[in-house]
Design an enzyme around this catalytic site. Structure first.
Site, PDB file in Angstrom:
ATOM      1  N   TYR A   9       0.046  -9.261   1.575  1.00  0.00           N
ATOM      2  CA  TYR A   9       0.744  -8.220   0.834  1.00  0.00           C
ATOM      3  C   TYR A   9       1.040  -7.028   1.728  1.00  0.00           C
ATOM      4  CZ  TYR A   9       1.832  -5.026  -3.034  1.00  0.00           C
ATOM      5  OH  TYR A   9       2.445  -4.138  -3.882  1.00  0.00           O
ATOM      6  N   SER A  16       4.653   0.350  -1.408  1.00  0.00           N
ATOM      7  CA  SER A  16       3.253   0.447  -1.800  1.00  0.00           C
ATOM      8  C   SER A  16       2.499   1.189  -0.714  1.00  0.00           C
ATOM      9  CB  SER A  16       2.651  -0.955  -1.970  1.00  0.00           C
ATOM     10  OG  SER A  16       1.240  -0.909  -2.107  1.00  0.00           O
TER      11      SER A  16
END
Length: 255
Positions: free
Chosen positions: A152, A139
């Site tokens: 995250y 990501s």
């Protein structure tokens, strides 16, 4: 890498987190490209339906459970051409000072340790293929920090660094190690999971954004990386919608 074989001779691709979103789209794309896709996910009904659709193989698998990973290895066989480590996800948007430690642990277990377990278990089959490629789905959160994304971003930074380390360690082996890092992707479950099923909060993530990525955009990038000639390693591919310059910088059209 040739993908023209049919039947049992088709090269094998393993996709984790294949029950929805990017994982399901990637499994469909790789099947279209001629792979025999081993679809792995926790939700048996969904992954079985997908495998039946693709003439592939379904494995009910939680990547954090060693016994499940071992069953995945058995289903994949002795030679694996492509491994797509897609299982992962985000939970919550609390600042670090208010972190939910259990959510951080779950994100790290799935994104980092799950990727580690599956990769470690399938590496012999990838090397045996002679042209194998590992595609880790990271990501932009693994490249840039942003407020509220602590758990995250930590997990995805871990995936990024693990990918780089593995590439260094396996440079003399016939296997490629790559990372695809998507930005904002509008799938049916990512934000819904992040906000514990709160549909209103999930929808606001994409509110006013002209043209966020969709799962098929990322699947296209993964398939491109996975099907380069055997001497080509795409170290890192970052893919974002035009409306997103960074995780915290997104153009939105007023309603």
């Amino acid at each position: 890498m040739s993908t023209s074989s049919t039947g049992a001779d088709r090269p094998v691709a393993v996709v984790t987190g294949a029950s929805s979103g990017i994982g399901a789209a990637t499994a469909r794309r790789l099947a279209t490209d001629g792979f025999r896709v081993v679809c792995a996910a926790r939700r048996a009904d969904r992954v079985e339906a997908l495998a039946a659709e693709l003439d592939g193989v379904a494995v009910t698998c939680d990547v954090t459970v060693p016994a499940d990973v071992e069953r995945l290895v058995q289903a994949a066989g002795d030679r694996v051409a492509v491994l797509v480590n897609n299982a992962g996800g985000a939970l919550g948007l609390e600042p670090v000072a208010a972190a939910d430690v259990e959510k951080w642990r779950r994100m790290y277990d799935t994104n980092v340790l799950g990727t580690l377990q599956v990769t470690k278990a399938l590496l012999p089959a990838l090397v045996a293929d002679g042209e194998g490629v590992v595609v880790n789905v990271g990501s932009v959160a693994g490249l840039v920090a942003y407020e509220g994304g602590g758990g995250y971003t930590v997990a995805k930074h871990g995936v990024h660094v693990m990918t780089e380390t593995l590439r260094l360690e396996l440079v003399d082996q016939p296997v490629r190690i790559t990372l695809v890092a998507p930005g904002m992707v509008h799938t049916e479950e990512f934000s819904l999971t992040r906000f514990d099923g709160d549909r209103e909060r999930a929808d606001k993530v994409y509110e006013g954004v002209p043209g966020p990525l969709v799962a098929e955009d990322v699947a296209d990038a993964v398939a491109w990386v996975a099907t380069r000639p055997a001497h080509v390693n795409v170290d890192l591919l970052v893919i974002k919608p035009r409306a997103q310059a960074a995780p915290h910088k997104v153009h939105r059209v007023p309603s």
